[in-house]
Write an enzyme that holds these catalytic residues in place. Structure first.
Site, PDB file in Angstrom:
ATOM      1  N   GLU A  80      -7.178   8.410   9.435  1.00  0.00           N
ATOM      2  CA  GLU A  80      -6.519   8.349   8.133  1.00  0.00           C
ATOM      3  C   GLU A  80      -6.187   6.891   7.834  1.00  0.00           C
ATOM      4  OE1 GLU A  80      -6.210  10.911   6.116  1.00  0.00           O
ATOM      5  OE2 GLU A  80      -7.151  12.203   7.618  1.00  0.00           O
ATOM      6  N   LEU A  81      -6.895   6.303   6.914  1.00  0.00           N
ATOM      7  CA  LEU A  81      -6.781   4.878   6.630  1.00  0.00           C
ATOM      8  C   LEU A  81      -5.342   4.474   6.341  1.00  0.00           C
ATOM      9  CD1 LEU A  81      -8.362   2.222   6.174  1.00  0.00           C
ATOM     10  CD2 LEU A  81      -8.510   2.856   3.752  1.00  0.00           C
ATOM     11  N   ASP A  82      -4.847   3.474   7.083  1.00  0.00           N
ATOM     12  CA  ASP A  82      -3.516   2.890   6.892  1.00  0.00           C
ATOM     13  C   ASP A  82      -2.382   3.895   7.032  1.00  0.00           C
ATOM     14  OD1 ASP A  82      -4.439   0.286   6.476  1.00  0.00           O
ATOM     15  OD2 ASP A  82      -4.839   0.684   4.367  1.00  0.00           O
ATOM     16  N   GLU A  83      -2.624   5.015   7.713  1.00  0.00           N
ATOM     17  CA  GLU A  83      -1.569   6.018   7.888  1.00  0.00           C
ATOM     18  C   GLU A  83      -1.353   6.363   9.351  1.00  0.00           C
ATOM     19  OE1 GLU A  83      -1.966   9.395   5.346  1.00  0.00           O
ATOM     20  OE2 GLU A  83      -2.271   8.201   3.545  1.00  0.00           O
ATOM     21  N   LEU A  86       0.844  -1.196   0.000  1.00  0.00           N
ATOM     22  CA  LEU A  86       0.000   0.000   0.000  1.00  0.00           C
ATOM     23  C   LEU A  86       0.878   1.243   0.000  1.00  0.00           C
ATOM     24  CD1 LEU A  86      -2.653  -1.091   2.653  1.00  0.00           C
ATOM     25  CD2 LEU A  86      -2.987  -0.939   0.210  1.00  0.00           C
TER      26      LEU A  86
END
Length: 292
Positions: free
Chosen positions: A234-237, A204
């Site tokens: 914040e998705l995947d952050e 990702l």
């Protein structure tokens, strides 16, 4: 014979962080000493000795800790507040309660259950929740309660999330998404009230979506890996806890990459869970200090 991680009676883990300044290490050591504690281990980090942030993790032994706990906490307030320091003290005889959310992919889930059974993770697992029933029998074989909460079709997941929140409420200290293939809403994160840890492959965002290992093979990647992080809006952050990679070659198939990727995901997630359970991770905004 297994190497188990025992609950430590009469041991406390003290986490201190705040503005770096002269004398903080001595102040903490003196506080523990006058409260009849003996320091077992100490880790510290300063982001900058002039105007930076100070982080410290101290494990100490104190006979009859439970009885002395209120007195030590009062001393921590008196001593550290004038320095602008924040602190938390954890009784290491109590294991954190970890709920696991999973989907059809079971490699991370079963690895956590296996490590827990071997005594390698200092947690209790009150429940596994999945939006599929395919892992139910495997989970129950470990003696862990299994709950099936189907996912709703479409973008609105409020009903299924409400059911999960009802199961979690008051029963867990943190949640692990062991390849739980559903997007967690901001509303869920606000209401769950405990840290949430996620694992994903490190492709990702370059290989987002379906069949990432096929896309990686087609691009000729030379490294595959995984990232464990705290979940934020914040998705995947969110803040990263642990990462790892392995080198791959052109001779490996997409299936080979997926198998090796699963190995990395298992290892990375188990380390992240261990370090969180042992209070080795300090979050600072979107950053982490990890005393591993």
């Amino acid at each position: 014979m297994t190497d188990t991680i025992e609950a430590l009676v009469d041991h406390a883990c003290l986490i201190v962080h705040g503005p770096d300044q002269r004398g903080m290490v001595a102040e903490v050591a003196a506080l523990i000493t006058r409260n009849k504690g003996n320091i077992i281990s100490l880790d510290q980090h300063s982001s900058d000795p002039e105007g930076g942030d100070f982080f410290q993790r101290v494990v100490f032994h104190r006979p009859n800790l439970l009885a002395a706990h209120p007195e030590i906490e009062a001393d921590l307030d008196r001593t550290l507040q004038p320095f602008g320091m924040k602190w938390r003290m954890v009784d290491m005889s109590t294991r954190k309660r970890m709920a696991v959310l999973a989907s059809k992919s079971d490699h991370c889930l079963l690895d956590l259950l296996w490590r827990h059974r071997r005594g390698e993770l200092p947690v209790s697992i009150p429940m596994v929740i999945s939006n599929h029933t395919s892992v139910a029998e495997d989970v129950r074989a470990f003696g862990v309660p299994f709950f099936h909460v189907p996912s709703q079709e479409g973008p609105d997941k409020s009903e299924s999330e409400a059911a999960i929140l009802k199961l979690l409420a008051g029963n867990v200290d943190f949640v692990v998404l062991a390849r739980y293939m559903q997007v967690i809403s901001n509303d869920f994160l606000e209401k769950v009230g405990v840290p949430v840890i996620n694992i994903h492959h490190s492709f990702l965002p370059a290989f987002i979506g379906a069949a990432p290992y096929r896309k990686a093979k087609d691009r000729g990647v030379k490294l595959i890996g995984a990232t464990a992080h705290y979940v934020t809006e914040e998705l995947d952050e969110g803040p990263i806890i642990e990462q790892d990679v392995v080198r791959v070659t052109h001779g490996e198939t997409a299936q080979d990459l997926q198998r090796r990727g699963a190995d990395v995901e298992r290892a990375v997630l188990s380390r992240a869970v261990l370090w969180h359970a042992q209070d080795r991770v300090i979050r600072q905004h979107n950053h982490t200090i990890v005393f591993a």
